[in-house]
Scaffold this active site. Sequence first.
Site, short mmCIF file in Angstrom:
data_model
loop_
_atom_site.label_atom_id
_atom_site.label_comp_id
_atom_site.label_asym_id
_atom_site.label_seq_id
_atom_site.Cartn_x
_atom_site.Cartn_y
_atom_site.Cartn_z
N ASP A 1 0.88 -1.16 0.00
CA ASP A 1 0.00 0.00 0.00
C ASP A 1 0.93 1.22 0.00
O ASP A 1 2.14 1.11 0.26
CB ASP A 1 -0.95 0.01 1.20
CG ASP A 1 -2.14 0.96 0.97
OD1 ASP A 1 -2.05 1.82 0.07
OD2 ASP A 1 -3.14 0.86 1.70
C1 BGC Z 1 -4.92 3.40 0.09
C2 BGC Z 1 -5.01 2.46 -1.09
C3 BGC Z 1 -4.81 3.22 -2.36
C4 BGC Z 1 -3.46 3.90 -2.31
C5 BGC Z 1 -3.11 4.68 -3.56
C6 BGC Z 1 -3.66 4.23 0.05
O1 BGC Z 1 -3.72 5.23 0.99
O2 BGC Z 1 -5.00 2.68 1.29
O3 BGC Z 1 -6.24 1.79 -1.10
O4 BGC Z 1 -4.91 2.37 -3.47
O5 BGC Z 1 -3.44 4.79 -1.21
O6 BGC Z 1 -3.86 5.82 -3.65
#
Ligand code: BGC
Length: 868
Positions: A285
Amino acid sequence: MLPRGLTAALIAAAAQRGLAYFGASLDARQSSEEPFSPPYYPAPNGGWVSTWAEAYEKAHSVVSNLTLAEKVNLTTGTGIFMGPCAGQTGSVPRLGIPSLCLHDSPLGVRNTDHNTAFPAGITVGATFDKSLMYERGVGLGEEARGKGVNVLLGPSVGPMGRKPRGGRNWEGFGFDPVLQGVGAAQTIKGMQSTGAIACIKHLIGNEQEMHRMSSVVTQGYSSNIDDRTLHEFYLWPFAEGVRAEVGSVMIAYNDVNKSACSQNSKLINGILKDELGFQGFVVTDWLAHLGGVSSALAGLDMDMPGDGPIPLLGNSYWGYELSRSILNGTVPVDRLNDMVTRILAAWFKMGQDQDYPLPNFSSNTEDERGLLYPGALFSPVGIVNQYVDVQADHDITARVIARDAITLLKNEGDLLPLRVNDSLKVFGTDAGPDPQGLNSCTDKGCNRGVLTMGWGSGTSKLPYLITPQEAIANITPTAEFYITDSFPSSIEANDEDIAIVFINSDSGENYITVDGNPGDRTASGLHAWHNGDGLVKAAAERFSQVVVVIHTVGPIILEEWVDLDPVKAVLVAHLPGQEAGYSLTDVLFGDYSPSGHLPYTIPREEANYPSSVGLLQQPFGQIQDYYTEGIYIDYRHFLKENITPRYPFGHGLSYTTFEFSEPTVSVVTPLDSAYPPSRSAKGSAPTYPTTIPPASEAAWPASFDRIWRYIYPYLDNPQADAAVANSTNKYAYPDGYTTEPKPPPRAGGAEGGNPALWDVAFSIQVTVTNTGKRPGRAVAQLYVELPESIGLDTPSRQLRQFEKTGILEAGASETLMLGITRKDVSVWDVMVQDWKTVVGGEGVKVYIGESVVDLKVECEVGGRCSIL
Ligand code: BGC
């Protein structure tokens, strides 16, 4: 050699300790053991599954020709805000491999234009319609492709709704592993049919927003999940996603059993790659990367967006550091080759080597021209937005989903459907537009006007919005609108007047706080926002006929008004996306019967839930979140504790009625043994020379124009780094680290696990007849109950299958077939580390119903069926 008794005792003790959380101890939930995630090394290489063979062959021939720097470039993001997408890898221009664009979201392409804002996952779940789940996946994939997004960051099946107040439950399909698993698999198949790579997320235990992330000053919470609960509940939809051949998996921010997911070797190497046989690549993530070597060894394949502990400095745990760790011999070359092979195999498998568009949009600006690398202080400028229209006719799918999700909770005296000449008075800001403009808040971080989605990265901009107000006004020009959250005191009501009151409840991702809710619903709890309860009560005081329409991210408490006499009808319209208005009027005015069903339970009060599923907050130290309720989440818990909810899981009325008849059960693949037949051996995976490449492969190219803060794979002095390979000052490998492959786990064997787990053991056939006066669609929900002879406590009903009829005219029938697999009637045996069933399905009961408590048919597997 140790005495036999002592050896056995030691093995038992080790099993208890090592596997209590991620393994053995038959009822590990009661275990007093400290959470522990045992080491699992080395990372299993991909490429042994036949359906990926061609993609791996192509990847192998490319990877065999890559330099060290080129390989590293594909594993590491170029840095946050260093390109048009949420994240992008480096590229290999020499061989025509572009920088790969990874971008949100699970409901539409985020932060761009001319896209579709599809209904959110929870809405799709409420349709209980597999083909709509697939169609939405196709639409999402086509739009991702059209915009040049290589990897669309969805579907989301984690969180799973363990915490009803959790901020991101609405991104997934419901609070049940099978609903989530079917939703994920259908979405993935649809998306990937277009060439876009899907990314199932977040593995695993990211059940609340607050305190999810670790950083230099804080440590994210640890979700302490015992092995059985993990397998039977939280991992289930991921297994279905892997079985659907998902190209990538995103790792969650939090720890699981005190080991950060991004470097949890048991989770990635052991469970995901070995047991589930995952063939694609594992990505962090965003900013969840906490260590370079540790994560590489634990099986991570891609670091996004590439930055190290403090973003925007141009530092990384990988990039140049990964080059260094290869040259000095710390990370085996084999591991890097596997990372890159997995990434390119996913790229080839989806056909992205054939005419896949480059990004033609920028999520950083709406302007046509802009900074190519906004995160750099000095960036070249160019055309960044080409405003490509990717919507095609996806508005149709969006509207059908939003409509078929609408869940009618109550309809006394058949107040609904409304007639065009009814005298309507409409209340609530949730019926109208955002007064400040269509996309006035970044990532939907405000709750103004009709709630179409939650907030955070799981959003997209609305290209347009038909509000309920507009849609109702178009049908009934005499309707009066009071787009306010305080009930107008001057309103007079006649007996024929019908009040329609719109209320909502919102939540989202933790980086935005809305009305005191930091993602999770801390301030609002499970109550309607903006005085919603007060508005309904006030309407019920004046009007004798009230319809309540609810837009919500999840369970919402209705107790203050749901039993009031004037409140005749209640509809949950979930999170409908851009087609909020017409999808609702389609149902309100009776062009279609409602056919959605609740993808979660609506409780009477929050105290109905187990105390262990509340939000956790703590100023210092790591939060330990113990999953002591085990698999008893949502309806499983309500049934176990004999709590009558306000509305049960799966509930949803229609304007017509259905009868279930002629049920039969037949054996398809006999369950001859308690455990599945032995798995087959792994196929061969590509191999490469394991020699450390020459240091020159990581040197800066001559006359290279560097962008400040951009993350590169190059080293200033690679020779010196390589020389360290011979030094005695070695990296302290984690306990249990080895390069000797483990024997393949018995529960594995193909993508998702042992393929025999998906053998259809029994099939149920049932005829559904529309016994009412209007056309409508019925959902047959199949629940199983396992007998005591399975040896473990199991929920009295577990959803295992569902099918939805087409539109049945009054009097018409349709026969549905529902298959039950071996896995559907198994429990996870933590001692044997395999799925165990009852031989012959002896004593297994199957129910078909219109909700988890409204059961119509009961079948004894291997016996007869009866109508209830
Ligand atoms: C989120 C993800 C997301 C990623 C990219 C993170 O903060 O938890 O679900 O895909 O950011 O934006």
